[in-house]
Design an enzyme around this catalytic site. Structure first.
Site, mmCIF file in Angstrom:
data_model
loop_
_atom_site.group_PDB
_atom_site.id
_atom_site.type_symbol
_atom_site.label_atom_id
_atom_site.label_comp_id
_atom_site.label_asym_id
_atom_site.label_seq_id
_atom_site.Cartn_x
_atom_site.Cartn_y
_atom_site.Cartn_z
ATOM 1 N NE ARG A 110 -4.217 -1.639 1.853
ATOM 2 C CZ ARG A 110 -5.011 -2.159 2.780
ATOM 3 N NH1 ARG A 110 -4.821 -1.860 4.053
ATOM 4 N NH2 ARG A 110 -5.990 -2.969 2.448
ATOM 5 C CD GLU B 25 -4.870 -7.564 -5.296
ATOM 6 O OE1 GLU B 25 -5.595 -8.559 -5.220
ATOM 7 O OE2 GLU B 25 -4.943 -6.623 -4.487
ATOM 8 C CD GLN C 263 -6.991 -20.332 -3.786
ATOM 9 O OE1 GLN C 263 -7.562 -20.808 -2.829
ATOM 10 N NE2 GLN C 263 -7.434 -20.463 -5.004
ATOM 11 C CB THR C 264 -1.680 -16.815 0.452
ATOM 12 O OG1 THR C 264 -1.589 -17.802 -0.575
ATOM 13 C CG2 THR C 264 -0.582 -17.058 1.461
ATOM 14 C CG LEU D 78 3.738 -17.730 -1.064
ATOM 15 C CD1 LEU D 78 4.014 -16.722 -2.168
ATOM 16 C CD2 LEU D 78 2.718 -17.153 -0.095
ATOM 17 C CE1 TYR E 94 -4.758 -24.177 -4.014
ATOM 18 C CE2 TYR E 94 -3.766 -22.946 -2.200
ATOM 19 C CZ TYR E 94 -4.719 -23.820 -2.672
ATOM 20 O OH TYR E 94 -5.635 -24.353 -1.806
ATOM 21 C CE1 TYR F 292 -10.724 -8.898 -5.556
ATOM 22 C CE2 TYR F 292 -8.649 -10.003 -6.089
ATOM 23 C CZ TYR F 292 -9.399 -9.183 -5.266
ATOM 24 O OH TYR F 292 -8.817 -8.635 -4.152
ATOM 25 C CG ASP G 114 -12.294 -10.637 -2.564
ATOM 26 O OD1 ASP G 114 -13.272 -9.982 -2.137
ATOM 27 O OD2 ASP G 114 -11.170 -10.576 -2.039
ATOM 28 C CB CYS H 100 -22.671 -5.739 13.806
ATOM 29 S SG CYS H 100 -22.747 -7.141 12.689
ATOM 30 C CB CYS I 274 -19.865 -2.487 11.140
ATOM 31 S SG CYS I 274 -19.951 -2.434 9.344
ATOM 32 C CB CYS J 86 -25.743 -3.379 7.464
ATOM 33 S SG CYS J 86 -25.555 -5.154 7.247
HETATM 34 FE FE1 SF4 Z 1 -22.315 -6.334 10.550
HETATM 35 FE FE2 SF4 Z 1 -23.434 -5.500 8.279
HETATM 36 FE FE3 SF4 Z 1 -21.204 -4.374 9.132
HETATM 37 FE FE4 SF4 Z 1 -21.145 -6.848 8.200
HETATM 38 S S1 SF4 Z 1 -21.645 -5.026 7.049
HETATM 39 S S2 SF4 Z 1 -20.166 -6.118 10.074
HETATM 40 S S3 SF4 Z 1 -23.115 -7.625 8.918
HETATM 41 S S4 SF4 Z 1 -23.185 -4.314 10.162
#
Ligand code: SF4
Length: 420
Positions: free
Chosen positions: A38, A50, A55-56, A93, A95, A152, A170, A254, A257, A263
Protein backbone atom coordinates in the site's frame (compact mmCIF):
# COMPACT_ATOMS: atom_id res chain seq x y z
CA UNK A 1 -16.59 23.49 -14.90
CA UNK A 2 -15.07 20.26 -13.58
CA UNK A 3 -15.23 21.53 -10.01
CA UNK A 4 -18.79 22.74 -10.44
CA UNK A 5 -19.90 19.32 -11.69
CA UNK A 6 -18.39 17.56 -8.69
CA UNK A 7 -19.84 20.18 -6.36
CA UNK A 8 -23.24 19.41 -7.86
CA UNK A 9 -22.70 15.65 -7.47
CA UNK A 10 -21.66 16.01 -3.85
CA UNK A 11 -24.53 18.34 -3.04
CA UNK A 12 -27.25 15.95 -4.31
CA UNK A 13 -29.43 14.30 -1.65
CA UNK A 14 -27.48 11.28 -0.49
CA UNK A 15 -28.66 7.88 -1.68
CA UNK A 16 -27.77 4.68 0.13
CA UNK A 17 -24.86 4.09 -2.27
CA UNK A 18 -23.44 7.59 -1.74
CA UNK A 19 -23.66 7.20 2.02
CA UNK A 20 -22.07 3.79 1.79
CA UNK A 21 -19.18 5.08 -0.32
CA UNK A 22 -18.61 8.03 2.00
CA UNK A 23 -18.67 5.80 5.10
CA UNK A 24 -16.29 3.28 3.53
CA UNK A 25 -13.82 5.94 2.36
CA UNK A 26 -13.79 7.62 5.77
CA UNK A 27 -13.37 4.33 7.57
CA UNK A 28 -10.55 3.23 5.27
CA UNK A 29 -8.80 6.59 5.74
CA UNK A 30 -8.66 5.97 9.47
CA UNK A 31 -8.26 2.19 9.58
CA UNK A 32 -6.24 1.01 6.58
CA UNK A 33 -3.62 -1.53 7.65
CA UNK A 34 -0.02 -0.64 7.01
CA UNK A 35 0.79 -3.15 4.28
CA UNK A 36 3.97 -2.83 2.20
CA UNK A 37 2.16 -2.92 -1.14
CA UNK A 38 0.00 0.00 0.00
CA UNK A 39 3.07 2.24 -0.02
CA UNK A 40 3.52 2.01 -3.76
CA UNK A 41 1.61 2.74 -6.94
CA UNK A 42 3.93 0.50 -8.97
CA UNK A 43 1.54 -1.80 -10.89
CA UNK A 44 4.16 -4.57 -10.96
CA UNK A 45 4.45 -4.61 -7.16
CA UNK A 46 0.66 -4.45 -6.77
CA UNK A 47 0.21 -7.26 -9.30
CA UNK A 48 2.63 -9.49 -7.38
CA UNK A 49 0.77 -8.79 -4.12
CA UNK A 50 -2.60 -9.60 -5.67
CA UNK A 51 -1.36 -12.93 -7.07
CA UNK A 52 0.26 -13.88 -3.76
CA UNK A 53 -2.87 -12.92 -1.81
CA UNK A 54 -5.03 -15.36 -3.79
CA UNK A 55 -5.68 -18.24 -1.36
CA UNK A 56 -3.09 -16.91 1.09
CA UNK A 57 -3.38 -14.75 4.21
CA UNK A 58 -1.91 -11.25 4.41
CA UNK A 59 0.51 -12.02 7.25
CA UNK A 60 1.90 -15.00 5.35
CA UNK A 61 2.34 -12.99 2.16
CA UNK A 62 4.30 -10.03 3.61
CA UNK A 63 7.75 -11.70 3.90
CA UNK A 64 7.29 -13.48 0.56
CA UNK A 65 6.37 -10.21 -1.17
CA UNK A 66 9.34 -8.35 0.34
CA UNK A 67 11.75 -11.09 -0.70
CA UNK A 68 10.29 -11.36 -4.20
CA UNK A 69 10.59 -7.61 -4.85
CA UNK A 70 14.13 -7.64 -3.49
CA UNK A 71 15.22 -10.57 -5.66
CA UNK A 72 13.18 -9.74 -8.77
CA UNK A 73 12.67 -5.96 -8.73
CA UNK A 74 11.37 -5.58 -12.29
CA UNK A 75 9.03 -7.28 -14.75
CA UNK A 76 12.06 -8.02 -16.91
CA UNK A 77 13.81 -9.76 -14.01
CA UNK A 78 10.80 -12.06 -13.58
CA UNK A 79 10.60 -12.73 -17.31
CA UNK A 80 14.27 -13.80 -17.40
CA UNK A 81 14.49 -15.64 -14.06
CA UNK A 82 15.29 -19.38 -14.12
CA UNK A 83 12.31 -21.60 -13.30
CA UNK A 84 14.17 -22.96 -10.24
CA UNK A 85 14.52 -19.43 -8.84
CA UNK A 86 10.86 -18.43 -9.13
CA UNK A 87 9.79 -21.75 -7.61
CA UNK A 88 12.24 -21.33 -4.73
CA UNK A 89 10.94 -17.79 -4.06
CA UNK A 90 7.38 -19.13 -4.04
CA UNK A 91 8.24 -22.16 -1.89
CA UNK A 92 5.75 -22.34 0.98
CA UNK A 93 3.04 -20.22 -0.68
CA UNK A 94 1.50 -23.19 -2.50
CA UNK A 95 -0.67 -23.14 -5.65
CA UNK A 96 2.43 -23.00 -7.84
CA UNK A 97 0.48 -22.46 -11.07
CA UNK A 98 0.26 -18.86 -9.85
CA UNK A 99 4.01 -18.30 -10.05
CA UNK A 100 4.35 -19.98 -13.44
CA UNK A 101 1.55 -17.78 -14.81
CA UNK A 102 3.20 -14.74 -13.24
CA UNK A 103 6.35 -15.48 -15.19
CA UNK A 104 4.44 -16.19 -18.42
CA UNK A 105 2.61 -12.86 -18.03
CA UNK A 106 5.92 -11.03 -17.42
CA UNK A 107 7.30 -12.60 -20.62
CA UNK A 108 4.18 -11.48 -22.53
CA UNK A 109 4.59 -7.90 -21.23
CA UNK A 110 8.28 -7.77 -22.16
CA UNK A 111 7.64 -9.25 -25.62
CA UNK A 112 4.75 -6.84 -26.23
CA UNK A 113 6.82 -3.82 -25.12
CA UNK A 114 9.63 -4.90 -27.45
CA UNK A 115 7.21 -5.45 -30.32
CA UNK A 116 5.82 -1.94 -29.86
CA UNK A 117 9.27 -0.44 -29.34
CA UNK A 118 8.28 0.64 -25.83
CA UNK A 119 11.69 -0.13 -24.33
CA UNK A 120 12.52 3.55 -24.56
CA UNK A 121 9.72 4.23 -22.11
CA UNK A 122 11.77 2.95 -19.22
CA UNK A 123 10.83 4.99 -16.19
CA UNK A 124 13.89 6.27 -14.41
CA UNK A 125 11.99 8.12 -11.72
CA UNK A 126 10.41 5.50 -9.54
CA UNK A 127 8.16 6.25 -6.57
CA UNK A 128 9.31 3.00 -5.06
CA UNK A 129 12.65 1.54 -4.03
CA UNK A 130 12.66 -0.75 -7.09
CA UNK A 131 13.10 0.47 -10.65
CA UNK A 132 10.20 0.02 -13.07
CA UNK A 133 11.52 -1.08 -16.42
CA UNK A 134 8.89 -2.45 -18.79
CA UNK A 135 5.53 -0.77 -18.53
CA UNK A 136 2.69 -2.77 -17.11
CA UNK A 137 -0.39 -2.38 -19.37
CA UNK A 138 -2.94 0.15 -18.14
CA UNK A 139 -6.01 -0.92 -20.11
CA UNK A 140 -8.30 -3.28 -18.26
CA UNK A 141 -8.74 -5.60 -21.28
CA UNK A 142 -4.98 -5.89 -21.79
CA UNK A 143 -4.47 -6.67 -18.10
CA UNK A 144 -7.28 -9.24 -18.18
CA UNK A 145 -5.69 -10.94 -21.22
CA UNK A 146 -2.48 -11.74 -19.29
CA UNK A 147 -1.97 -15.34 -18.10
CA UNK A 148 -3.21 -15.97 -14.56
CA UNK A 149 -5.25 -12.74 -14.33
CA UNK A 150 -9.02 -12.98 -13.97
CA UNK A 151 -11.66 -10.29 -13.67
CA UNK A 152 -11.09 -9.76 -9.94
CA UNK A 153 -7.30 -9.40 -10.23
CA UNK A 154 -7.50 -7.13 -13.31
CA UNK A 155 -10.02 -4.93 -11.45
CA UNK A 156 -7.83 -4.81 -8.36
CA UNK A 157 -4.67 -3.86 -10.29
CA UNK A 158 -6.39 -1.23 -12.45
CA UNK A 159 -8.15 0.39 -9.49
CA UNK A 160 -5.25 0.28 -7.02
CA UNK A 161 -2.41 1.15 -9.40
CA UNK A 162 -4.23 3.46 -11.83
CA UNK A 163 -7.31 4.56 -9.80
CA UNK A 164 -9.66 3.31 -12.52
CA UNK A 165 -13.31 2.60 -11.60
CA UNK A 166 -12.95 -1.14 -12.19
CA UNK A 167 -15.01 -3.28 -9.79
CA UNK A 168 -13.74 -6.19 -7.72
CA UNK A 169 -15.64 -9.13 -6.29
CA UNK A 170 -13.98 -11.75 -4.12
CA UNK A 171 -15.13 -13.68 -1.05
CA UNK A 172 -14.71 -10.69 1.28
CA UNK A 173 -16.54 -8.27 -1.01
CA UNK A 174 -19.34 -10.78 -1.64
CA UNK A 175 -19.85 -11.14 2.12
CA UNK A 176 -20.02 -7.39 2.69
CA UNK A 177 -22.34 -6.68 -0.26
CA UNK A 178 -24.76 -9.56 0.33
CA UNK A 179 -25.13 -8.48 3.97
CA UNK A 180 -25.35 -4.72 3.38
CA UNK A 181 -27.88 -5.11 0.55
CA UNK A 182 -29.64 -8.16 1.99
CA UNK A 183 -29.08 -10.32 -1.11
CA UNK A 184 -30.54 -13.71 -0.29
CA UNK A 185 -29.77 -15.53 -3.54
CA UNK A 186 -26.73 -17.77 -3.76
CA UNK A 187 -23.89 -15.45 -4.90
CA UNK A 188 -22.31 -18.29 -6.92
CA UNK A 189 -25.39 -18.46 -9.14
CA UNK A 190 -25.18 -16.49 -12.36
CA UNK A 191 -27.91 -13.92 -11.79
CA UNK A 192 -26.93 -13.08 -8.21
CA UNK A 193 -23.27 -12.95 -9.23
CA UNK A 194 -24.02 -10.49 -12.05
CA UNK A 195 -26.04 -8.39 -9.61
CA UNK A 196 -23.10 -8.28 -7.20
CA UNK A 197 -20.64 -7.27 -9.95
CA UNK A 198 -23.08 -4.51 -10.95
CA UNK A 199 -23.31 -3.27 -7.36
CA UNK A 200 -19.51 -3.33 -6.97
CA UNK A 201 -19.26 -1.32 -10.21
CA UNK A 202 -21.85 1.23 -9.08
CA UNK A 203 -19.96 1.80 -5.84
CA UNK A 204 -16.54 2.25 -7.43
CA UNK A 205 -17.98 4.55 -10.13
CA UNK A 206 -19.67 6.59 -7.42
CA UNK A 207 -16.35 6.80 -5.57
CA UNK A 208 -14.72 8.11 -8.75
CA UNK A 209 -17.27 10.93 -8.85
CA UNK A 210 -16.70 11.91 -5.22
CA UNK A 211 -14.84 15.17 -4.80
CA UNK A 212 -12.23 13.61 -2.59
CA UNK A 213 -11.65 10.95 -0.02
CA UNK A 214 -9.53 11.48 3.03
CA UNK A 215 -6.04 10.08 2.76
CA UNK A 216 -5.58 6.79 4.56
CA UNK A 217 -3.72 6.60 7.88
CA UNK A 218 -0.11 7.36 8.79
CA UNK A 219 1.49 4.70 6.67
CA UNK A 220 -0.07 5.86 3.45
CA UNK A 221 0.68 9.56 3.78
CA UNK A 222 3.20 9.27 0.99
CA UNK A 223 0.48 7.88 -1.21
CA UNK A 224 -1.85 10.73 -0.31
CA UNK A 225 0.79 13.34 -1.14
CA UNK A 226 1.75 11.92 -4.53
CA UNK A 227 -1.75 11.23 -5.79
CA UNK A 228 -4.58 13.65 -5.09
CA UNK A 229 -7.46 11.33 -5.69
CA UNK A 230 -7.28 7.63 -4.96
CA UNK A 231 -10.99 7.10 -4.33
CA UNK A 232 -11.44 4.13 -6.68
CA UNK A 233 -8.40 2.44 -5.19
CA UNK A 234 -9.48 3.19 -1.63
CA UNK A 235 -13.10 2.23 -2.16
CA UNK A 236 -12.17 -1.20 -3.50
CA UNK A 237 -9.59 -1.70 -0.79
CA UNK A 238 -12.09 -0.59 1.87
CA UNK A 239 -14.51 -3.33 0.78
CA UNK A 240 -11.75 -5.95 0.97
CA UNK A 241 -10.54 -4.56 4.28
CA UNK A 242 -13.99 -4.41 5.86
CA UNK A 243 -14.58 -8.06 4.87
CA UNK A 244 -11.20 -9.08 6.27
CA UNK A 245 -11.30 -7.15 9.57
CA UNK A 246 -14.91 -6.36 10.53
CA UNK A 247 -17.50 -8.20 8.44
CA UNK A 248 -15.88 -11.58 9.00
CA UNK A 249 -17.60 -14.90 8.19
CA UNK A 250 -18.24 -15.72 11.84
CA UNK A 251 -18.87 -13.18 14.59
CA UNK A 252 -18.69 -9.97 12.53
CA UNK A 253 -17.97 -6.83 14.56
CA UNK A 254 -21.29 -5.09 13.81
CA UNK A 255 -21.18 -2.67 16.80
CA UNK A 256 -18.04 -1.03 15.38
CA UNK A 257 -18.94 -1.41 11.70
CA UNK A 258 -18.94 1.89 9.79
CA UNK A 259 -21.87 0.82 7.59
CA UNK A 260 -24.16 -0.80 10.16
CA UNK A 261 -26.83 1.91 9.76
CA UNK A 262 -27.08 0.97 6.09
CA UNK A 263 -26.82 -2.79 6.56
CA UNK A 264 -29.97 -4.81 5.80
CA UNK A 265 -28.63 -8.00 7.40
CA UNK A 266 -27.86 -6.11 10.63
CA UNK A 267 -31.30 -4.49 10.79
CA UNK A 268 -33.14 -7.69 9.90
CA UNK A 269 -30.97 -9.80 12.20
CA UNK A 270 -30.05 -12.13 9.31
CA UNK A 271 -26.28 -11.91 9.45
CA UNK A 272 -25.83 -15.63 10.06
CA UNK A 273 -27.80 -16.47 6.90
CA UNK A 274 -25.75 -14.32 4.52
CA UNK A 275 -24.04 -14.88 2.21
CA UNK A 276 -26.26 -17.77 1.20
CA UNK A 277 -23.56 -20.17 0.02
CA UNK A 278 -24.30 -23.81 -0.58
CA UNK A 279 -22.50 -26.24 1.62
CA UNK A 280 -19.05 -27.16 0.40
CA UNK A 281 -18.51 -30.73 -0.69
CA UNK A 282 -17.05 -32.73 2.16
CA UNK A 283 -13.31 -33.28 2.16
CA UNK A 284 -11.91 -36.58 0.92
CA UNK A 285 -9.21 -38.25 3.00
CA UNK A 286 -6.15 -39.60 1.13
CA UNK A 287 -3.12 -41.40 2.52
CA UNK A 288 0.35 -41.27 0.97
CA UNK A 289 3.64 -42.88 1.93
CA UNK A 290 6.95 -41.17 1.27
CA UNK A 291 10.33 -42.86 1.54
CA UNK A 292 13.28 -40.87 2.80
CA UNK A 293 16.11 -42.98 1.42
CA UNK A 294 19.51 -42.17 2.89
CA UNK A 295 23.00 -43.37 2.18
CA UNK A 296 26.31 -41.87 3.28
CA UNK A 297 24.61 -38.61 4.33
CA UNK A 298 22.79 -38.08 1.01
CA UNK A 299 19.07 -38.37 0.33
CA UNK A 300 17.25 -39.51 -2.75
CA UNK A 301 14.88 -36.84 -4.13
CA UNK A 302 13.15 -36.33 -7.44
CA UNK A 303 11.49 -33.51 -9.35
CA UNK A 304 7.81 -33.65 -10.19
CA UNK A 305 6.98 -33.44 -13.88
CA UNK A 306 5.03 -30.59 -15.53
CA UNK A 307 1.25 -30.67 -15.78
CA UNK A 308 0.55 -32.19 -12.34
CA UNK A 309 -0.14 -30.71 -8.91
CA UNK A 310 3.03 -29.07 -7.55
CA UNK A 311 4.65 -29.39 -10.99
CA UNK A 312 8.46 -28.93 -11.08
CA UNK A 313 8.78 -29.01 -7.28
CA UNK A 314 11.07 -31.50 -5.58
CA UNK A 315 9.92 -34.30 -3.31
CA UNK A 316 10.83 -37.65 -1.76
CA UNK A 317 9.66 -40.72 -3.70
CA UNK A 318 6.08 -41.40 -2.65
CA UNK A 319 2.82 -43.02 -3.67
CA UNK A 320 -0.76 -43.20 -2.51
CA UNK A 321 -1.05 -46.18 -0.22
CA UNK A 322 -4.80 -46.92 -0.11
CA UNK A 323 -4.30 -49.32 2.79
CA UNK A 324 -1.37 -51.14 1.16
CA UNK A 325 1.44 -52.24 3.47
CA UNK A 326 4.52 -49.96 3.48
CA UNK A 327 6.87 -52.65 2.11
CA UNK A 328 4.56 -53.22 -0.87
CA UNK A 329 4.31 -49.48 -1.59
CA UNK A 330 8.13 -49.32 -1.44
CA UNK A 331 8.39 -52.22 -3.87
CA UNK A 332 5.90 -50.62 -6.26
CA UNK A 333 8.14 -47.54 -6.43
CA UNK A 334 11.63 -49.01 -6.37
CA UNK A 335 11.16 -52.49 -7.73
CA UNK A 336 12.87 -54.21 -4.77
CA UNK A 337 11.87 -55.32 -1.30
CA UNK A 338 12.91 -52.71 1.26
CA UNK A 339 15.47 -53.13 4.01
CA UNK A 340 14.27 -51.93 7.42
CA UNK A 341 11.61 -49.18 7.27
CA UNK A 342 11.68 -46.77 10.22
CA UNK A 343 8.84 -44.32 10.93
CA UNK A 344 10.15 -40.77 10.45
CA UNK A 345 7.16 -38.42 10.76
CA UNK A 346 3.61 -37.83 9.60
CA UNK A 347 2.45 -34.60 7.95
CA UNK A 348 -1.20 -33.66 7.51
CA UNK A 349 -2.22 -31.01 4.98
CA UNK A 350 -4.99 -30.08 2.56
CA UNK A 351 -4.96 -29.54 -1.18
CA UNK A 352 -8.26 -28.28 -2.61
CA UNK A 353 -10.88 -30.72 -1.24
CA UNK A 354 -8.40 -33.39 -0.19
CA UNK A 355 -7.23 -33.94 3.39
CA UNK A 356 -3.90 -35.59 2.92
CA UNK A 357 -1.92 -37.66 5.41
CA UNK A 358 1.69 -38.11 4.34
CA UNK A 359 3.48 -40.81 6.29
CA UNK A 360 7.24 -40.70 5.93
CA UNK A 361 9.48 -43.73 6.44
CA UNK A 362 13.23 -43.64 6.69
CA UNK A 363 15.20 -46.20 4.70
CA UNK A 364 18.96 -46.35 5.29
CA UNK A 365 21.31 -48.21 3.00
CA UNK A 366 24.86 -49.17 3.79
CA UNK A 367 27.45 -49.95 1.12
CA UNK A 368 28.31 -48.06 -2.06
CA UNK A 369 25.83 -45.55 -3.42
CA UNK A 370 26.56 -46.43 -7.07
CA UNK A 371 25.34 -49.96 -6.40
CA UNK A 372 22.29 -48.70 -4.56
CA UNK A 373 21.46 -46.27 -7.36
CA UNK A 374 21.38 -49.09 -9.84
CA UNK A 375 19.03 -51.07 -7.66
CA UNK A 376 16.81 -48.16 -6.73
CA UNK A 377 15.28 -47.13 -9.96
CA UNK A 378 13.06 -44.64 -8.13
CA UNK A 379 10.91 -44.81 -11.21
CA UNK A 380 7.86 -43.21 -9.57
CA UNK A 381 4.28 -43.90 -10.40
CA UNK A 382 4.28 -42.01 -13.68
CA UNK A 383 6.61 -42.63 -16.63
CA UNK A 384 7.52 -38.92 -16.84
CA UNK A 385 8.84 -38.76 -13.27
CA UNK A 386 12.58 -38.38 -12.91
CA UNK A 387 14.62 -41.25 -11.53
CA UNK A 388 15.90 -39.05 -8.72
CA UNK A 389 19.20 -37.60 -7.53
CA UNK A 390 21.22 -38.04 -4.32
CA UNK A 391 21.71 -34.77 -2.47
CA UNK A 392 23.07 -33.58 0.86
CA UNK A 393 20.61 -31.70 3.12
CA UNK A 394 22.51 -28.46 2.31
CA UNK A 395 22.08 -28.97 -1.44
CA UNK A 396 18.40 -29.79 -0.93
CA UNK A 397 17.84 -26.44 0.78
CA UNK A 398 18.58 -24.70 -2.53
CA UNK A 399 15.69 -26.49 -4.26
CA UNK A 400 11.96 -25.77 -4.01
CA UNK A 401 9.93 -28.42 -2.20
CA UNK A 402 6.20 -28.46 -1.49
CA UNK A 403 5.44 -27.51 2.14
CA UNK A 404 4.75 -31.10 3.19
CA UNK A 405 7.97 -32.46 1.68
CA UNK A 406 9.95 -29.55 3.11
CA UNK A 407 8.89 -30.76 6.56
CA UNK A 408 10.09 -34.23 5.64
CA UNK A 409 13.42 -32.79 4.44
CA UNK A 410 13.82 -30.99 7.74
CA UNK A 411 13.02 -34.14 9.75
CA UNK A 412 15.44 -36.14 7.58
CA UNK A 413 18.23 -33.56 8.06
CA UNK A 414 17.72 -33.70 11.86
CA UNK A 415 17.85 -37.44 11.68
CA UNK A 416 21.13 -37.46 9.73
CA UNK A 417 22.71 -34.88 12.01
CA UNK A 418 21.72 -36.80 15.12
CA UNK A 419 23.23 -39.95 13.57
CA UNK A 420 20.03 -41.92 14.11
FE1 SF4 B 1 -22.31 -6.33 10.55
FE2 SF4 B 1 -23.43 -5.50 8.28
FE3 SF4 B 1 -21.20 -4.37 9.13
FE4 SF4 B 1 -21.15 -6.85 8.20
S1 SF4 B 1 -21.64 -5.03 7.05
S2 SF4 B 1 -20.17 -6.12 10.07
S3 SF4 B 1 -23.11 -7.63 8.92
S4 SF4 B 1 -23.18 -4.31 10.16
Amino acid sequence: MYFAFHKFLNSKPKTKNSKLVAALLDWFAANARDLPWRRTRDPYAIWVSEIMLQQTQVKTVIPFWNRWLRELPTIEAVAKAPSAKIHKLWEGLGYYTRVRNLQKAAQVIVAECRRRGDESQIKNKSETPHVVSYNFPEHFDEVLALPGIGRYTAGAICSIAFNQPTPILDGNVIRVLTRVFGIVENPREKEANLKLWKLAEELVCRAKAFRCGKPPGESAREDARTTKNQNCSHLNQSLMELGALVCTPRQPQCPVCPVRKLCVAFHDNRIGELPNLDKRTTATARHFMAFVVEQQGRLLVRQRPGGVVNAHLWEFPNAESNGTAAKDVFKSIFGIAPPVLQPLCTVKHSITRYRITLEALLVQFGGRRSTTSKILRARGTRPSESSGVWLTPAAMRRLAFSSAHKKLASAAADCILSGR
